[in-house]
Design a protein around this motif. Structure first.
Motif, PDB file in Angstrom:
ATOM      1  N   VAL A  55       7.047   1.277  -8.513  1.00 28.01           N
ATOM      2  CA  VAL A  55       7.296   0.902  -7.150  1.00 28.01           C
ATOM      3  C   VAL A  55       5.960   1.240  -6.498  1.00 28.01           C
ATOM      4  O   VAL A  55       5.708   0.436  -5.712  1.00 28.01           O
ATOM      5  CB  VAL A  55       8.618   1.840  -6.615  1.00 28.01           C
ATOM      6  CG1 VAL A  55       8.690   1.709  -5.358  1.00 28.01           C
ATOM      7  CG2 VAL A  55       9.766   1.751  -7.487  1.00 28.01           C
ATOM      8  N   GLY A  56       5.362   2.146  -6.858  1.00 31.69           N
ATOM      9  CA  GLY A  56       4.025   2.409  -6.266  1.00 31.69           C
ATOM     10  C   GLY A  56       2.928   1.371  -6.375  1.00 31.69           C
ATOM     11  O   GLY A  56       2.346   1.038  -5.258  1.00 31.69           O
ATOM     12  N   ASP A  57       2.911   1.008  -7.410  1.00 28.76           N
ATOM     13  CA  ASP A  57       1.937  -0.145  -7.753  1.00 28.76           C
ATOM     14  C   ASP A  57       2.183  -1.292  -6.838  1.00 28.76           C
ATOM     15  O   ASP A  57       1.406  -2.129  -6.405  1.00 28.76           O
ATOM     16  CB  ASP A  57       2.134  -0.735  -9.226  1.00 28.76           C
ATOM     17  CG  ASP A  57       1.440   0.546 -10.214  1.00 28.76           C
ATOM     18  OD1 ASP A  57       0.842   1.352  -9.958  1.00 28.76           O
ATOM     19  OD2 ASP A  57       1.774   0.293 -11.382  1.00 28.76           O
ATOM     20  N   THR A  58       3.634  -1.821  -6.764  1.00 30.08           N
ATOM     21  CA  THR A  58       4.081  -2.969  -6.251  1.00 30.08           C
ATOM     22  C   THR A  58       3.978  -2.671  -4.759  1.00 30.08           C
ATOM     23  O   THR A  58       3.524  -3.986  -4.032  1.00 30.08           O
ATOM     24  CB  THR A  58       5.516  -3.290  -6.600  1.00 30.08           C
ATOM     25  OG1 THR A  58       5.599  -3.344  -8.001  1.00 30.08           O
ATOM     26  CG2 THR A  58       5.976  -4.491  -5.769  1.00 30.08           C
ATOM     27  N   LEU A  59       4.035  -1.647  -4.037  1.00 32.34           N
ATOM     28  CA  LEU A  59       3.972  -1.272  -2.751  1.00 32.34           C
ATOM     29  C   LEU A  59       2.567  -1.217  -2.303  1.00 32.34           C
ATOM     30  O   LEU A  59       2.338  -1.164  -0.785  1.00 32.34           O
ATOM     31  CB  LEU A  59       4.942  -0.295  -2.261  1.00 32.34           C
ATOM     32  CG  LEU A  59       6.498  -0.746  -2.390  1.00 32.34           C
ATOM     33  CD1 LEU A  59       7.370   0.394  -1.880  1.00 32.34           C
ATOM     34  CD2 LEU A  59       7.053  -2.035  -1.813  1.00 32.34           C
ATOM     35  N   GLU A  60       1.589  -0.967  -3.089  1.00 29.15           N
ATOM     36  CA  GLU A  60       0.330  -0.439  -2.918  1.00 29.15           C
ATOM     37  C   GLU A  60      -0.411  -1.429  -1.666  1.00 29.15           C
ATOM     38  O   GLU A  60      -0.331  -2.775  -2.027  1.00 29.15           O
ATOM     39  CB  GLU A  60      -0.690  -0.420  -3.862  1.00 29.15           C
ATOM     40  CG  GLU A  60      -1.972  -0.069  -3.738  1.00 29.15           C
ATOM     41  CD  GLU A  60      -2.189   1.284  -3.592  1.00 29.15           C
ATOM     42  OE1 GLU A  60      -1.634   2.094  -4.594  1.00 29.15           O
ATOM     43  OE2 GLU A  60      -3.035   1.760  -3.001  1.00 29.15           O
ATOM     44  N   GLY A  61      -0.751  -1.093  -0.577  1.00 25.64           N
ATOM     45  CA  GLY A  61      -1.596  -1.963   0.372  1.00 25.64           C
ATOM     46  C   GLY A  61      -0.576  -2.999   1.006  1.00 25.64           C
ATOM     47  O   GLY A  61      -1.141  -3.812   2.031  1.00 25.64           O
ATOM     48  N   VAL A  62       0.828  -2.823   0.901  1.00 24.26           N
ATOM     49  CA  VAL A  62       1.751  -3.790   1.297  1.00 24.26           C
ATOM     50  C   VAL A  62       2.075  -3.406   2.980  1.00 24.26           C
ATOM     51  O   VAL A  62       2.258  -2.022   3.089  1.00 24.26           O
ATOM     52  CB  VAL A  62       2.902  -3.988   0.685  1.00 24.26           C
ATOM     53  CG1 VAL A  62       4.282  -4.693   1.443  1.00 24.26           C
ATOM     54  CG2 VAL A  62       2.499  -4.654  -0.603  1.00 24.26           C
TER      55      VAL A  62
END
Ligand code: NAP
Length: 300
Positions: free
Chosen positions: A86-93
């Motif tokens: 989840v952290g990887d996916t939402l990084e910078g979003v």
């Protein structure tokens, strides 16, 4: 890409709430199918783009990136492997103004930290724990435990109720994860017992199917003891009305251990629980039921 949130008032679109789903693995796909079948416009994104095909074939819109998917709708559901993904996916979003519903299995501390991070980025987080396997999604037996922002839960209750019955457990964002893991832990204890039972009868005249037919109603009947444990934990009364006291049970489990030995079956799955019972008995609590074992586990 279609922006569902902007087109919600168009006479050509449905009045069902549009939403975004990040993660179209086995569970995400089952969830997405339920929302599509109920007429909710769905934007999807998956790290491996090919895995959105089942849902796009049924009407979902695939976004080119997680950021694009999040931008499409206010309600954003994540169903990914673990908290790190989840952290990887939402990084910078850009999450500002978004209601995030995280259905990824995680620990209570992970849920609280994710809630804090969402808040810092202008989003509201509701954490969820799915109590179902994918084929159960959309059936009456499926439910999801939710905790965190009550307002987010109330606002999206109808949408969240499409794939599985929603159960709000409290404002602490970690509570759904805690309840989820408590239920799963109970389940694995049961699985351990079932595994041991099959090992015991393996090679005997009792066929696996015959054991299963006896075991299922027996476990169903015994699982009700959880209510008694709950009452005794609250009241503090461990002895009134006890019908299977610890002294009797410790004597009885000796038979379980000897039978395992006779059958050439390891007692590894039973022994830790038996050891706890024996400790409690040795501490002088033979008239109690097994409620006192809870405190032994918590003792550090
Ligand atoms: N399946 C069940 O029986 C069940 C039951 C209850 C709860 N759950 C929970 O539901 C969640 C999803 O489970 P699932 O069965 O759908 O698992 P899955 O089929 O293995 O799917 C995992 C998903 O996570 C994505 N992912 C993994 N690592 C990632 C990363 N670093 N960055 C971005 N995306 C990443 C995968 O993308 P790729 O396709 O690119 O690999 C895929 O979309 C889990 O938290 C699981 O515990 C599952």
């Amino acid at each position: 890409m279609t922006d569902h949130s902007l087109s919600a008032d168009s006479p050509t679109t449905t009045s069902r709430t549009p939403l975004t789903l990040l993660g179209t693995g086995t569970m995400g796909t089952a969830l997405g199918r339920a929302w599509l079948a109920a007429g909710h416009p769905l934007t999807v994104w998956n790290r491996t783009p090919q895995r959105t095909a089942a849902l796009t074939a049924e009407g979902a819109v695939a976004a080119g990136s997680a950021a694009e998917a999040v931008a499409a709708n206010r309600l954003v559901v994540t169903c990914l492997l673990d908290d790190a993904s989840v952290g990887d996916t939402l990084e910078g979003v850009d999450l500002s103004g978004r209601d995030l519903v995280d259905l990824t299995t995680g620990t209570p501390a992970e849920a609280r930290a994710r809630s804090d991070r969402a808040k810092a980025r202008g989003a509201r987080l509701l954490d969820g724990g799915i109590m179902a396997v994918p084929p159960m999604i959309g059936t009456p037996g499926a439910f999801v435990l939710y905790s965190g922002h009550r307002a987010v839960f109330e606002e999206h209750r109808d949408v969240l109720g499409v794939p599985a019955r929603p159960e709000y457990v409290g404002a602490d964002p970690g509570l759904a994860a805690l309840a989820d893991v408590a239920l799963l832990s109970g389940m694995y204890g049961m699985f351990a017992g079932i595994t041991h039972a099959f090992a015991l009868v393996d090679g005997s005249d009792l066929a696996p199917g015959d054991l299963a037919a006896l075991l299922v109603p027996w476990l169903n009947a015994m699982s009700g003891m959880a209510h008694g444990t709950a009452e005794r934990l609250v009241s503090g009364d461990r002895t009134t009305g006890v019908v299977s006291n610890l002294a009797m049970q410790v004597a009885g489990v000796g038979t379980l251990l000897r039978t395992a030995e006779e059958q050439g079956v390891s007692a590894a799955l039973l022994s830790p629980y038996v050891d706890l019972m024996r400790r409690r008995l040795a501490d002088g609590h033979g008239e109690e039921d097994t409620t006192g074992l809870v405190g032994l586990l918590r003792a550090r």
